[in-house]
Design a protein around this motif. Structure first.
Motif, short mmCIF file in Angstrom:
data_model
loop_
_atom_site.label_atom_id
_atom_site.label_comp_id
_atom_site.label_asym_id
_atom_site.label_seq_id
_atom_site.Cartn_x
_atom_site.Cartn_y
_atom_site.Cartn_z
N CYS A 92 -1.78 3.97 12.70
CA CYS A 92 -1.43 3.03 11.63
C CYS A 92 -2.67 2.27 11.13
O CYS A 92 -3.56 1.96 11.91
CB CYS A 92 -0.44 1.99 12.15
N PRO A 93 -2.68 1.92 9.84
CA PRO A 93 -3.73 1.02 9.35
C PRO A 93 -3.58 -0.36 9.99
O PRO A 93 -2.57 -0.65 10.65
CB PRO A 93 -3.45 0.94 7.84
N ASP A 94 -4.54 -1.24 9.77
CA ASP A 94 -4.50 -2.59 10.32
C ASP A 94 -3.26 -3.33 9.83
O ASP A 94 -2.73 -3.06 8.75
CB ASP A 94 -5.74 -3.39 9.91
N ASP A 95 -2.81 -4.32 10.63
CA ASP A 95 -1.68 -5.15 10.26
C ASP A 95 -2.01 -6.01 9.04
O ASP A 95 -3.16 -6.42 8.85
CB ASP A 95 -1.27 -6.06 11.41
N TYR A 96 -0.97 -6.29 8.26
CA TYR A 96 -1.10 -7.21 7.12
C TYR A 96 -1.44 -8.60 7.65
O TYR A 96 -0.86 -9.06 8.63
CB TYR A 96 0.22 -7.26 6.34
N VAL A 97 -2.39 -9.26 7.01
CA VAL A 97 -2.79 -10.61 7.38
C VAL A 97 -2.67 -11.50 6.15
O VAL A 97 -3.35 -11.25 5.14
CB VAL A 97 -4.24 -10.66 7.92
N GLU A 98 -1.78 -12.49 6.23
CA GLU A 98 -1.63 -13.40 5.10
C GLU A 98 -2.94 -14.12 4.84
O GLU A 98 -3.61 -14.59 5.75
CB GLU A 98 -0.53 -14.43 5.41
N GLY A 99 -3.36 -14.16 3.57
CA GLY A 99 -4.59 -14.82 3.19
C GLY A 99 -5.79 -13.90 3.18
O GLY A 99 -6.86 -14.28 2.71
N ALA A 100 -5.65 -12.67 3.70
CA ALA A 100 -6.77 -11.72 3.66
C ALA A 100 -7.00 -11.28 2.22
O ALA A 100 -6.11 -11.38 1.37
CB ALA A 100 -6.47 -10.51 4.54
N LYS A 101 -8.18 -10.79 1.92
CA LYS A 101 -8.52 -10.32 0.58
C LYS A 101 -8.34 -8.81 0.53
O LYS A 101 -9.09 -8.07 1.17
CB LYS A 101 -9.95 -10.71 0.20
N TYR A 102 -7.33 -8.35 -0.20
CA TYR A 102 -7.04 -6.93 -0.31
C TYR A 102 -7.49 -6.42 -1.67
O TYR A 102 -7.45 -7.13 -2.67
CB TYR A 102 -5.55 -6.67 -0.11
N ARG A 103 -7.93 -5.16 -1.68
CA ARG A 103 -8.38 -4.50 -2.91
C ARG A 103 -7.46 -3.31 -3.18
O ARG A 103 -6.75 -2.83 -2.30
CB ARG A 103 -9.81 -4.02 -2.76
N GLY A 104 -7.50 -2.83 -4.42
CA GLY A 104 -6.71 -1.66 -4.77
C GLY A 104 -7.02 -0.50 -3.85
O GLY A 104 -8.17 -0.22 -3.54
N GLY A 105 -5.98 0.16 -3.36
CA GLY A 105 -6.14 1.29 -2.45
C GLY A 105 -6.09 0.92 -0.98
O GLY A 105 -5.91 1.80 -0.13
N ASP A 106 -6.24 -0.38 -0.64
CA ASP A 106 -6.17 -0.79 0.76
C ASP A 106 -4.79 -0.49 1.32
O ASP A 106 -3.77 -0.69 0.65
CB ASP A 106 -6.45 -2.29 0.91
N LYS A 107 -4.77 -0.01 2.56
CA LYS A 107 -3.51 0.28 3.26
C LYS A 107 -3.38 -0.68 4.43
O LYS A 107 -4.35 -0.96 5.13
CB LYS A 107 -3.49 1.72 3.77
N ILE A 108 -2.15 -1.18 4.62
CA ILE A 108 -1.87 -2.11 5.72
C ILE A 108 -0.55 -1.69 6.37
O ILE A 108 0.21 -0.91 5.81
CB ILE A 108 -1.81 -3.58 5.25
N THR A 109 -0.30 -2.26 7.55
CA THR A 109 0.96 -2.04 8.25
C THR A 109 1.66 -3.38 8.40
O THR A 109 1.03 -4.39 8.72
CB THR A 109 0.71 -1.46 9.66
#
Length: 154
Positions: A92-109
């Motif tokens: 699995c990709p890394d867990d979603y973290v509220e407040g993190a900076k995500y870019r287009g194409g980033d995958k989270i769990t």
């Protein structure tokens, strides 16, 4: 005037399992509530099927559930539903973290599901109102499927 009648919906073997708020439902899942059968609608509406205050038979439930009709009796036991795992090499990709900076194409769990930030709406991926699994998530995140395990170090 004659009393209203209810025609039983065509459910071979009886009613499906009763709705439970402890179960995560997906498109095509059928449940019984007070003798009526409801089916979880397809995407994007199926994301409402497991959201509190959107239970079948309630006003909010109309967003995710379709009333199929009346049923009687119980169905014979069937195999437990399975969650098809998405193909993520290495886990699995890394867990979603509220407040993190995500870019287009980033995958989270998040809660075992994998989401990908949509490139055209990437700035919204960083807003809590659009977090994966929320009612507004379909505008920013694409649900890719379930995963199991973690990715190895690179």
């Amino acid at each position: 005037t004659p009393a209203p009648t209810r025609d039983a919906a065509d459910f071979a073997g009886g009613c499906p399992e009763p709705f439970s708020s402890a179960v995560e439902y997906g498109a095509g899942d059928k449940v019984e509530v007070e003798g009526y059968v409801y089916e979880c609608k397809g995407q994007p509406y199926s994301s409402f099927c497991s959201v509190p205050h959107h239970e079948p038979g309630t006003p909010g439930g109309k967003l995710g559930w379709q009333n199929l009709g009346w049923c009687e009796g119980s169905m014979v036991p069937t195999a437990s539903p399975t969650r098809p795992l998405a193909d993520f090499a290495g886990g699995c990709p890394d867990d979603y973290v509220e407040g993190a900076k995500y870019r287009g194409g980033d995958k989270i769990t998040l809660d075992g599901k994998v989401y990908q930030c949509q490139t055209e709406n990437a700035p919204f991926c960083n807003m809590n109102a659009f977090r994966p699994g929320s009612n507004a998530a379909s505008a920013t995140w694409i649900e890719l499927g379930w995963c199991d395990g973690s990715m190895g170090p690179t």
